[in-house]
Design a protein around this motif. Structure first.
Motif, short mmCIF file in Angstrom:
data_model
loop_
_atom_site.label_atom_id
_atom_site.label_comp_id
_atom_site.label_asym_id
_atom_site.label_seq_id
_atom_site.Cartn_x
_atom_site.Cartn_y
_atom_site.Cartn_z
N ALA A 101 0.84 -1.20 0.00
CA ALA A 101 0.00 0.00 0.00
C ALA A 101 0.87 1.25 0.00
O ALA A 101 1.98 1.26 0.55
N THR A 163 -4.00 -7.66 5.99
CA THR A 163 -5.35 -7.11 6.05
C THR A 163 -6.36 -8.18 5.66
O THR A 163 -6.02 -9.18 5.04
N GLU A 166 -9.22 -4.38 4.31
CA GLU A 166 -8.56 -3.12 3.92
C GLU A 166 -9.12 -1.91 4.66
O GLU A 166 -8.74 -0.77 4.37
N ARG A 170 -7.40 1.81 4.53
CA ARG A 170 -8.09 2.97 3.96
C ARG A 170 -8.30 4.07 5.00
O ARG A 170 -8.27 5.26 4.67
N VAL A 176 -4.14 0.40 -1.70
CA VAL A 176 -3.49 -0.86 -2.06
C VAL A 176 -3.18 -0.86 -3.55
O VAL A 176 -4.05 -0.58 -4.38
N GLU A 179 -1.39 -7.17 -4.26
CA GLU A 179 -1.47 -8.22 -3.23
C GLU A 179 -0.22 -9.07 -3.31
O GLU A 179 0.06 -9.70 -4.33
#
Length: 290
Positions: A101, A163, A166, A170, A176, A179
């Motif tokens: 992220a 996470t 998320e 956030r 993000v 992955e």
């Protein structure tokens, strides 16, 4: 007497693990400020430790087996045996995700743009291997906590964090972009312990009962009395793990019928069974399905 040394994960998985063992037949009782809980099995000794360290203790032989995450086993590059995956219904029915992220206002939109950038994470070794495989040069630093804040404060250009939804990411104004991996709960064992026939059998028995308890989650038993004239019709209505059990009632043209189905199917199924002639319909919970 032989004793199996089992590691119970401290933190978010602790309560769910103890509840799972309780449903499987073992009562594990925590003591205040004590890392060695009581267990009602003289063949079992339990220790509480962080999931991040579990695989190291299992690999060293300090523990024969333990419950941890796939992520930490990979992070420690431990030489252990993964016995089974465990899906904890009271924690998450989905694997956790490790994601990359960046701050919401960052111009970075892909991992290639992280070339030469600073990344903060607790999952250092897995992250290093990931970027090495992608031939992307990054500066990776270990985070002792509050990893999201590292990116928000400008101490890192990106983070690698775990996470599920998320939501927390956030909430910190992060976005993000990739992955990195998925992780799930696993029961792991020391290879030397598995070479011991007694310990191997004990571990196998624990796994069988744990998996049976997890399999029983959201599954119920349904039992009813059915007139002979409606038997075939009602059998066709029933979803089942196997064919239903049917037994004739004493001196009557009725049958007792029993099956196992998913809990969410009951609300739609019971009215249909009633309309087809079933009586005395009973729904009951299950502890294990072996």
């Amino acid at each position: 007497m032989s004793v199996l040394k089992l590691g119970i994960p401290k933190g978010s998985l602790e309560e769910a693990t103890i509840e799972l063992f309780d449903k499987s037949g073992w009562q594990i009782k925590m003591k205040s400020r004590n890392y060695f809980p009581e267990v009602d099995d003289t063949e079992l000794s339990c220790s509480i430790c962080r999931p991040q360290e579990m695989s190291r203790y299992v690999e060293s032989g300090m523990l024969d087996a333990g419950i941890t995450g796939k992520d930490w086993t990979l992070e420690n590059e431990s030489d252990i045996e993964v016995i089974t995956d465990l899906v904890y219904s009271k924690v998450s029915k989905k694997p956790t995700r490790w994601v990359i992220a960046v701050p919401g206002d960052s111009e970075i939109t892909s991992i290639e743009q992280l070339e030469g950038k600073r990344i903060s994470t607790e999952l250092v070794n897995v992250t290093k291997r990931f970027f090495q495989e992608k031939n992307i040069n990054v500066d990776i630093a270990f985070s002792w906590g509050a990893t999201e804040a590292k990116a928000v404060s400008g101490l890192a250009d990106a983070i690698v964090e775990v996470t599920e939804t998320e939501t927390t990411i956030r909430a910190h104004g992060l976005r993000v972009i990739h992955e990195l991996m998925q992780s799930n709960v696993q029961l792991i064992a020391n290879k030397s312990a598995l070479a011991d026939p007694w310990k191997r059998k004990k571990i196998d028995n624990i796994v069988m009962l744990l998996e049976g308890a997890l399999r029983a989650d959201r599954i119920v038993g349904v039992k009813m009395n059915v007139p002979e004239t409606s038997l075939e019709e009602i059998i066709t209505l029933l979803p089942s793990l196997n064919a239903p059990t049917v037994a004739k009632l004493y001196k009557q043209d009725w049958f007792s019928l029993e099956t196992v189905i998913s809990q969410h199917q009951v609300r739609d199924l019971v009215p249909k069974l009633k309309d087809a002639g079933a009586e005395g319909i009973i729904e009951y919970s299950l502890n294990k399905v072996i």
